[in-house]
Design a protein around this motif. Structure first.
Motif, mmCIF file in Angstrom:
data_model
loop_
_atom_site.group_PDB
_atom_site.id
_atom_site.type_symbol
_atom_site.label_atom_id
_atom_site.label_comp_id
_atom_site.label_asym_id
_atom_site.label_seq_id
_atom_site.Cartn_x
_atom_site.Cartn_y
_atom_site.Cartn_z
ATOM 1 N N PHE A 74 1.015 -3.632 -2.757
ATOM 2 C CA PHE A 74 -0.297 -2.819 -2.504
ATOM 3 C C PHE A 74 -0.277 -2.399 -3.770
ATOM 4 C CE2 PHE A 74 -0.302 -4.942 1.303
ATOM 5 C CZ PHE A 74 -1.641 -5.567 1.429
ATOM 6 N N CYS A 75 -1.445 -2.373 -4.880
ATOM 7 C CA CYS A 75 -1.957 -1.379 -5.402
ATOM 8 C C CYS A 75 -2.653 -0.050 -6.396
ATOM 9 C CB CYS A 75 -1.180 -1.841 -7.293
ATOM 10 S SG CYS A 75 0.385 -3.493 -7.463
ATOM 11 N N VAL A 76 -3.050 0.518 -6.876
ATOM 12 C CA VAL A 76 -4.269 1.477 -6.115
ATOM 13 C C VAL A 76 -3.667 2.569 -7.961
ATOM 14 C CG1 VAL A 76 -5.535 3.451 -5.174
ATOM 15 C CG2 VAL A 76 -4.103 1.497 -3.926
ATOM 16 N N GLY A 77 -5.164 2.364 -8.230
ATOM 17 C CA GLY A 77 -5.386 2.796 -9.492
ATOM 18 C C GLY A 77 -6.529 4.199 -9.184
ATOM 19 N N VAL A 78 -5.808 5.357 -9.322
ATOM 20 C CA VAL A 78 -6.688 6.878 -8.768
ATOM 21 C C VAL A 78 -6.999 7.491 -9.845
ATOM 22 C CG1 VAL A 78 -6.539 6.773 -6.746
ATOM 23 C CG2 VAL A 78 -5.391 7.882 -8.026
ATOM 24 N N ASP A 79 -7.375 8.464 -9.629
ATOM 25 C CA ASP A 79 -7.808 9.318 -10.502
ATOM 26 C C ASP A 79 -6.038 10.715 -11.205
ATOM 27 O OD1 ASP A 79 -10.275 9.401 -11.607
ATOM 28 O OD2 ASP A 79 -10.882 10.247 -9.520
ATOM 29 N N GLN A 80 -5.916 11.218 -11.990
ATOM 30 C CA GLN A 80 -5.282 12.108 -12.023
ATOM 31 C C GLN A 80 -4.758 12.719 -11.583
ATOM 32 O OE1 GLN A 80 -2.695 11.706 -14.835
ATOM 33 N NE2 GLN A 80 -3.630 10.450 -15.671
ATOM 34 N N HIS A 83 -9.676 3.779 -8.067
ATOM 35 C CA HIS A 83 -10.421 2.979 -9.305
ATOM 36 C C HIS A 83 -10.603 1.025 -8.746
ATOM 37 C CE1 HIS A 83 -12.013 6.370 -12.233
ATOM 38 N NE2 HIS A 83 -10.344 6.286 -11.255
ATOM 39 N N PHE A 84 -9.436 1.084 -8.222
ATOM 40 C CA PHE A 84 -9.458 -0.398 -8.435
ATOM 41 C C PHE A 84 -8.614 -0.792 -7.376
ATOM 42 C CE2 PHE A 84 -6.470 0.340 -12.485
ATOM 43 C CZ PHE A 84 -5.135 -0.003 -11.914
ATOM 44 N N VAL A 85 -8.053 -2.010 -6.610
ATOM 45 C CA VAL A 85 -7.247 -2.017 -5.420
ATOM 46 C C VAL A 85 -7.623 -3.783 -5.327
ATOM 47 C CG1 VAL A 85 -6.563 -2.707 -2.939
ATOM 48 C CG2 VAL A 85 -8.365 -0.611 -3.762
ATOM 49 N N LEU A 86 -5.626 -3.876 -5.780
ATOM 50 C CA LEU A 86 -5.130 -4.989 -6.083
ATOM 51 C C LEU A 86 -3.914 -5.326 -5.321
ATOM 52 C CD1 LEU A 86 -4.721 -4.620 -10.256
ATOM 53 C CD2 LEU A 86 -6.235 -5.896 -9.391
ATOM 54 N N LEU A 87 -4.054 -6.757 -4.546
ATOM 55 C CA LEU A 87 -2.548 -6.959 -3.931
ATOM 56 C C LEU A 87 -2.275 -8.096 -5.157
ATOM 57 C CD1 LEU A 87 -4.176 -5.260 -1.699
ATOM 58 C CD2 LEU A 87 -3.251 -7.323 -0.302
ATOM 59 N N ILE A 88 -0.463 -8.381 -5.169
ATOM 60 C CA ILE A 88 0.041 -9.093 -5.983
ATOM 61 C C ILE A 88 1.400 -9.574 -5.193
ATOM 62 C CG2 ILE A 88 0.864 -9.170 -8.109
ATOM 63 C CD1 ILE A 88 -0.697 -6.507 -9.247
ATOM 64 N N SER A 89 1.271 -10.649 -5.504
ATOM 65 C CA SER A 89 1.933 -11.607 -4.645
ATOM 66 C C SER A 89 4.160 -11.281 -5.710
ATOM 67 C CB SER A 89 2.079 -13.287 -5.059
ATOM 68 O OG SER A 89 2.653 -13.756 -5.754
#
Length: 148
Positions: A67-73, A3-9
């Motif tokens: 590296f954060c990824v939101g995926v289906d359950q 659903h999304f990919v976030l790169l956060i410091s």
């Protein structure tokens, strides 16, 4: 599906954000704030998977970036971690030991590489060599356009 990919410091700054499902601006802001809080507050020995509303949050820390990824359950967590690692290896190959500054100053390249790896929230290309070849060819086209 991703659903999304976030790169956060480590300081909580978003360095890259890619959305593969429809979120309003308000929902995106809320999601980024919640993901940042959840990931940065966790200890290093805790699991890298979190229940996150209707999705599952999977993250991995590389140097100073999460590296954060939101995926289906129902998605496989280990396959998602492997996809994240695949993306990091391609960034390493392209930038030569990628760091946060590479992503800050060359964010357009990071997005381009991510688009070569993921298409519509699904893994598109598994060959690091093929992606590196496409990205270097695109660099050559840009250089030719500038010079010609």
């Amino acid at each position: 599906m991703i659903h999304f990919v976030l790169l956060i410091s480590r300081q909580g700054k978003v360095r890259l954000a890619k959305w593969y499902t429809q979120y309003t601006v308000k929902e995106r802001t809320k999601t980024i704030k919640q993901v940042t809080g959840a990931v940065l507050s966790r200890g290093p020995k805790l699991c890298n998977f979190l229940e996150f509303g209707e999705t599952k949050l999977i993250y991995k820390r590389y140097a100073s970036l999460y590296f954060c990824v939101g995926v289906d359950q129902e998605d496989n967590e280990l396959a998602t971690l492997e996809t994240v690692h695949h993306f990091v290896e391609i960034l390493d190959r392209y930038f030569g030991n990628v760091c946060e500054l590479d992503l800050i100053f060359n964010f357009h390249k990071a997005y381009y590489i991510l688009d070569e790896v993921l298409l519509g929230g699904h893994l598109q290309e598994t060959s690091k060599r093929a992606i590196h070849h496409v990205v270097t060819e695109q660099d050559a086209l840009v250089e030719n356009a500038k010079n010609g």
